[in-house]
Design a protein around this motif. Structure first.
Motif, short mmCIF file in Angstrom:
data_model
loop_
_atom_site.label_atom_id
_atom_site.label_comp_id
_atom_site.label_asym_id
_atom_site.label_seq_id
_atom_site.Cartn_x
_atom_site.Cartn_y
_atom_site.Cartn_z
N HIS A 1 32.41 31.32 -9.08
CA HIS A 1 32.17 31.06 -7.66
C HIS A 1 31.38 29.76 -7.51
N PRO A 2 31.64 28.97 -6.47
CA PRO A 2 30.91 27.71 -6.28
C PRO A 2 29.39 27.86 -6.31
N LYS B 1 28.38 28.08 -9.90
CA LYS B 1 28.48 26.75 -10.51
C LYS B 1 27.26 25.91 -10.13
N ASN C 1 23.82 24.17 -1.80
CA ASN C 1 25.28 24.01 -1.80
C ASN C 1 25.94 24.97 -0.83
N GLN D 1 28.03 23.76 2.42
CA GLN D 1 29.45 24.09 2.54
C GLN D 1 29.72 24.90 3.81
N LEU E 1 33.45 20.20 -8.21
CA LEU E 1 32.88 20.50 -6.90
C LEU E 1 32.17 19.28 -6.35
#
Length: 285
Positions: A7-8, A11, A92, A96, A283
């Protein structure tokens, strides 16, 4: 599970943790010197000779050997590895969610950086308290877990959250101001630089400038935070009054040079490594 499939938010957490580990290992001595300079105020008589960075460094090396400059590295790692990871993961996720199609403006960058730091700061405060006590030299803790147990037994769990207000007053503005200056200076770079092989160096330079400005603005809150965490009986307002009455306005800028060096270099390195790693896992940071 491979990092590329994660998952972002995971990361971002992994990239942030790695960047924080690198910067902490390199710049821990500056944090120790800063803490020693600030806590020296409590034992110094008004009007006594000024103690500088070099004096503190030589004293630590003479009495605790060279590795003494890395005293407190264990709690620093215990705070930094998850703490920077939480910060960048939160940053992040917020970016996002709210700014998926555009870059945040100056005020929005302040709120974005400050919000991410609030989450990470509250979550990691107990380890921050232990780290500060390790570095000040007044406590003889053997390990992070032993220190946590000792504080809970002798002072109660509430002591692990001493200096919460001063910590947030220092870290939230620092992060907000840093993200604002960093994002604005990066955006002003010519496109040929930001897309070239020298982009990491340019980003690092932007981080250094942002870090110096943010460090100087938030230095007084850092001094107050250190006094409250080393002396848990002091409240934030009492610490402010004590520092001013004993040392005047200059007391609020004790340790400014090592802190500015450390915070600036740590933040600049952490952001540069983070952005490079995020690019490698596909990303946008």
């Amino acid at each position: 599970m491979e990092l590329s499939l994660a998952h972002p938010a995971i990361k971002a957490f992994m990239c942030g943790s790695f960047s924080g580990t690198c910067s902490t290992l390199l710049f821990q001595p500056l944090d120790l010197v800063k803490t020693r300079l600030q806590t020296l105020q409590s034992s110094m008589q008004p009007g006594s000779g000024r103690v500088g960075m070099v004096t503190v460094v030589l004293s630590v090396v003479r009495t605790e050997r060279l590795l003494g400059l890395w005293k407190g590295i264990s709690p620093s790692f215990a705070r930094t590895i998850p703490g920077v990871g939480i910060y960048f993961s939160t940053y992040n996720s917020l970016k996002q969610h709210f700014f998926q199609d555009r870059s945040p403006g100056a005020v929005e960058a302040v709120l974005l950086g400050g919000g991410a730091r609030t989450v990470a700061g509250v979550f990691m405060l107990p380890v921050t308290v232990i780290k500060t006590r390790f570095e000040c030299g007044r406590y003889s803790y053997g390990s992070v877990t032993g220190a946590l147990r000792s504080v809970c037994q002798t002072e109660g769990p509430a002591a692990l959250f001493s200096g919460l207000m001063a910590t947030l007053l220092r870290d939230v503005p620092f992060s907000g101001i840093y993200v604002m200056f960093y994002s604005q200076t990066k955006a002003s770079l010519p496109k040929e630089i930001s897309t070239s092989a020298s982009a990491p160096l340019a980003n690092f330079s932007c981080g250094v400038l942002a870090g110096i400005l943010a460090s100087l603005i938030t230095q007084p809150a850092d001094v107050v935070k250190t006094h409250v965490q080393v002396n848990p009986q002091l409240r934030t307002a009492e610490a402010i009054r004590y520092i001013y009455m004993e040392h005047g306005l200059q007391g609020f800028f004790r340790g400014a040079v090592p802190r500015a060096l450390r915070r600036t270099m740590m933040a600049a390195m952490a952001w540069t490594v983070y952005e490079q790693m995020m690019a490698r896992v596909g990303l946008k940071s």
